[in-house]
Design an enzyme around this catalytic site. Structure first.
Site, mmCIF file in Angstrom:
data_model
loop_
_atom_site.group_PDB
_atom_site.id
_atom_site.type_symbol
_atom_site.label_atom_id
_atom_site.label_comp_id
_atom_site.label_asym_id
_atom_site.label_seq_id
_atom_site.Cartn_x
_atom_site.Cartn_y
_atom_site.Cartn_z
ATOM 1 N N TYR A 11 0.767 -1.151 -0.068
ATOM 2 C CA TYR A 11 -0.044 0.001 0.127
ATOM 3 C C TYR A 11 0.992 1.218 -0.071
ATOM 4 C CZ TYR A 11 -3.108 3.499 2.245
ATOM 5 O OH TYR A 11 -3.809 4.579 2.705
ATOM 6 N N GLY A 36 0.896 -7.197 -0.943
ATOM 7 C CA GLY A 36 1.331 -6.265 -1.924
ATOM 8 C C GLY A 36 0.705 -7.146 -3.374
ATOM 9 N N PHE A 77 9.851 -0.842 3.172
ATOM 10 C CA PHE A 77 8.403 -0.830 3.447
ATOM 11 C C PHE A 77 7.769 -2.215 3.851
ATOM 12 C CE2 PHE A 77 9.173 3.109 0.545
ATOM 13 C CZ PHE A 77 8.300 3.867 1.241
ATOM 14 N N ALA A 79 7.180 -4.267 6.147
ATOM 15 C CA ALA A 79 6.797 -4.821 7.518
ATOM 16 C C ALA A 79 5.456 -5.079 7.666
ATOM 17 C CB ALA A 79 6.979 -3.287 8.514
ATOM 18 N N ASN A 96 9.990 -10.792 11.019
ATOM 19 C CA ASN A 96 9.831 -10.270 9.721
ATOM 20 C C ASN A 96 10.416 -8.641 9.943
ATOM 21 O OD1 ASN A 96 8.251 -10.105 7.041
ATOM 22 N ND2 ASN A 96 7.919 -8.070 8.127
ATOM 23 N N TYR A 145 4.429 -4.491 17.845
ATOM 24 C CA TYR A 145 4.600 -3.750 16.564
ATOM 25 C C TYR A 145 5.594 -2.644 16.736
ATOM 26 C CZ TYR A 145 3.704 -0.746 12.789
ATOM 27 O OH TYR A 145 3.885 0.136 11.802
ATOM 28 N N PHE A 173 2.115 8.460 11.497
ATOM 29 C CA PHE A 173 1.007 8.235 12.291
ATOM 30 C C PHE A 173 0.037 7.668 11.427
ATOM 31 C CE2 PHE A 173 1.928 10.710 15.880
ATOM 32 C CZ PHE A 173 3.227 11.013 15.906
ATOM 33 N N ASP A 287 -4.244 -0.220 22.448
ATOM 34 C CA ASP A 287 -4.632 0.886 21.826
ATOM 35 C C ASP A 287 -4.276 2.194 22.688
ATOM 36 O OD1 ASP A 287 -5.617 0.490 19.482
ATOM 37 O OD2 ASP A 287 -7.537 0.303 19.893
HETATM 38 N N1 UFG Z 1 -11.109 1.255 15.595
HETATM 39 C C1 UFG Z 1 -12.307 0.896 15.798
HETATM 40 N N2 UFG Z 1 -12.914 0.083 15.206
HETATM 41 C C2 UFG Z 1 -12.368 -0.693 14.450
HETATM 42 C C3 UFG Z 1 -11.047 -0.354 13.968
HETATM 43 C C4 UFG Z 1 -10.287 0.498 14.364
HETATM 44 O O1 UFG Z 1 -12.931 1.430 16.803
HETATM 45 O O2 UFG Z 1 -13.030 -1.581 13.608
HETATM 46 C C5 UFG Z 1 -10.126 2.332 16.450
HETATM 47 C C6 UFG Z 1 -9.069 1.711 16.919
HETATM 48 O O3 UFG Z 1 -9.514 1.091 18.376
HETATM 49 C C7 UFG Z 1 -8.216 2.693 17.263
HETATM 50 C C8 UFG Z 1 -8.264 3.873 16.130
HETATM 51 O O4 UFG Z 1 -9.625 3.297 15.507
HETATM 52 O O5 UFG Z 1 -8.459 3.668 18.439
HETATM 53 C C9 UFG Z 1 -7.285 3.696 14.829
HETATM 54 O O6 UFG Z 1 -7.109 2.208 14.735
HETATM 55 P P1 UFG Z 1 -6.456 1.649 13.451
HETATM 56 O O7 UFG Z 1 -6.538 0.184 13.593
HETATM 57 O O8 UFG Z 1 -7.043 2.524 12.451
HETATM 58 O O9 UFG Z 1 -4.805 2.309 13.624
HETATM 59 P P2 UFG Z 1 -3.935 2.330 14.812
HETATM 60 O O10 UFG Z 1 -3.892 3.633 15.662
HETATM 61 O O11 UFG Z 1 -4.183 1.093 15.716
HETATM 62 O O12 UFG Z 1 -2.514 1.883 14.175
HETATM 63 C C10 UFG Z 1 -2.203 2.805 13.082
HETATM 64 C C11 UFG Z 1 -1.069 1.837 12.055
HETATM 65 C C12 UFG Z 1 0.116 1.893 13.098
HETATM 66 C C13 UFG Z 1 0.579 3.117 13.592
HETATM 67 C C14 UFG Z 1 -0.322 3.987 14.473
HETATM 68 C C15 UFG Z 1 -0.004 5.096 14.508
HETATM 69 O O13 UFG Z 1 -1.729 0.695 11.761
HETATM 70 O O14 UFG Z 1 1.032 1.258 12.105
HETATM 71 O O15 UFG Z 1 -1.570 3.888 13.079
HETATM 72 O O16 UFG Z 1 -1.035 5.991 15.116
HETATM 73 F F1 UFG Z 1 1.550 2.723 14.303
#
Ligand code: UFG
Length: 327
Positions: A11, A36, A77, A79, A96, A145, A173, A287
């Protein structure tokens, strides 16, 4: 410049390849195609199927390509990036993400390649208590992670010092959105990220979605994140590469927008286009409540300012899924 993009069919990698090609660079892509796809790789790039943890294969590809010309830089990239998966499968993440970086660096040292651009993450900061994260903040990941990326950052630092190399480490972010051409975007089975999940729910590709916790210490109780459009993020890599190849000091740089949106605000924004059916569920392990970048350093060192907003992120993702996922 000649650049090797490891993970260039994924991506974010495929967006970086596009920006590099557009800027006139000679691009070689190595990817194991685990997430990918070949069709995401710009046709001007040369593609090799290979896994970053396969040392022999990596050496083979670099040796073959070096005969055509020396690499100025390598971008990483390749990861695994899903926080909850890292909590349930930590060993895969260490293998990985950390072992892969060790093999990449070893290959670079053997080939005399001096510049590395590395994708790190805001997850290295952990459960942040401040309003915005600066690059000098304490690094205390709260999931495997984030730990795997922090271990890689430190490895890159020490290897660069020992072998006179330069690096640009980007702490991403929340990356989202699709390319405006709608040719590339986040296409994957079992998506876990909030924006594609919300958009898929709005498009009725899912019946409903769950908000993971509304009892955080944030104004509406849901987690706050800093969303950055993938094309803005990819362009920063071109700037970062030129920055270090032109002899500037190695740097670690946040890539975010300096603005935070809660999960509920994301749902509200998507709901402006189509209704979203959601319920509130329990918190998801790993989270943090709030992650927002200070992007001053990116602006100061690279002159980088994101051009696209949350609205653009959601609209491009929505249009991308309309095109690729609705049959
Ligand atoms: N969330 C929900 N419902 C869902 C999916 C996510 O409520 O179905 C919430 C999560 O709990 C979190 C927020 O949406 O509070 C964002 O979650 P994501 O899974 O979209 O992303 P993350 O913040 O967990 O992680 C992403 C990347 C990481 C990076 C991070 C940095 O995947 O690689 O952002 O902020 F480190």
């Amino acid at each position: 410049m000649k650049v090797c993009v490891i993970g260039g069919a994924g991506y974010i990698g495929s967006h970086a390849v596009l920006e590099l090609v557009k800027d006139g660079h000679d691009v070689v892509v190595i990817d194991n195609l685990s997430t990918g796809t070949m069709d995401a790789v710009d046709e001007k790039a040369r593609f090799y199927l290979g896994d970053i943890t396969d040392e022999i294969k990596l050496r083979e590809i670099f040796t073959e390509e070096t005969k055509l010309g020396h690499f100025d830089a390598v971008m990483h990239f390749a990861a695994k990036i899903v926080v909850p998966e890292s909590v349930s499968h930590p060993l895969e993440y260490y293998h990985n993400n950390v072992e892969g970086v060790r093999i990449m660096l070893k290959t670079m040292v053997n080939q005399g390649i001096k510049n590395v651009i590395f994708s790190s993450t805001a997850a290295v900061y952990g459960d942040v208590k401040k309003d915005v994260c600066t690059e000098e903040d304490e690094l205390k990941p709260i999931n495997p992670y984030g730990e795997s990326k922090l271990a890689s950052e430190r490895m890159i630092h020490w290897v660069a010092q020992a072998y006179d190399m330069n690096y640009c480490i980007f702490r991403y972010f929340n990356v989202a959105g699709a390319h405006e051409s709608l040719k590339i975007g986040l296409k994957r089975d079992n998506l876990t990220h909030i924006i594609p999940i919300t958009v898929q729910t709005a498009l009725k590709l899912r019946d409903s979605m769950v908000v993971f916790g509304d009892d955080y210490l944030t104004p509406d109780g849901t987690c706050i994140r800093d969303y950055i459009h993938v094309a803005d993020l990819a362009f920063a890599h071109v700037l970062g590469m030129k920055y270090i190849v032109n002899g500037n000091k190695s740097a670690t740089i946040n890539l975010g927008s300096s603005t935070g949106y809660s999960v509920k605000q994301v749902i509200d924004e998507v709901s402006l286009h189509l209704p979203v059916n959601f319920s509130i569920g329990p918190r998801r392990p790993g989270d943090p409540a709030k992650l927002i970048a200070s992007s001053d350093r990116a602006k100061e060192l690279l002159g980088w300012i994101p051009k696209r907003t949350l609205k653009d992120i959601i609209l491009t993702d929505l249009n991308f899924r309309r095109k690729h996922e609705i049959r």
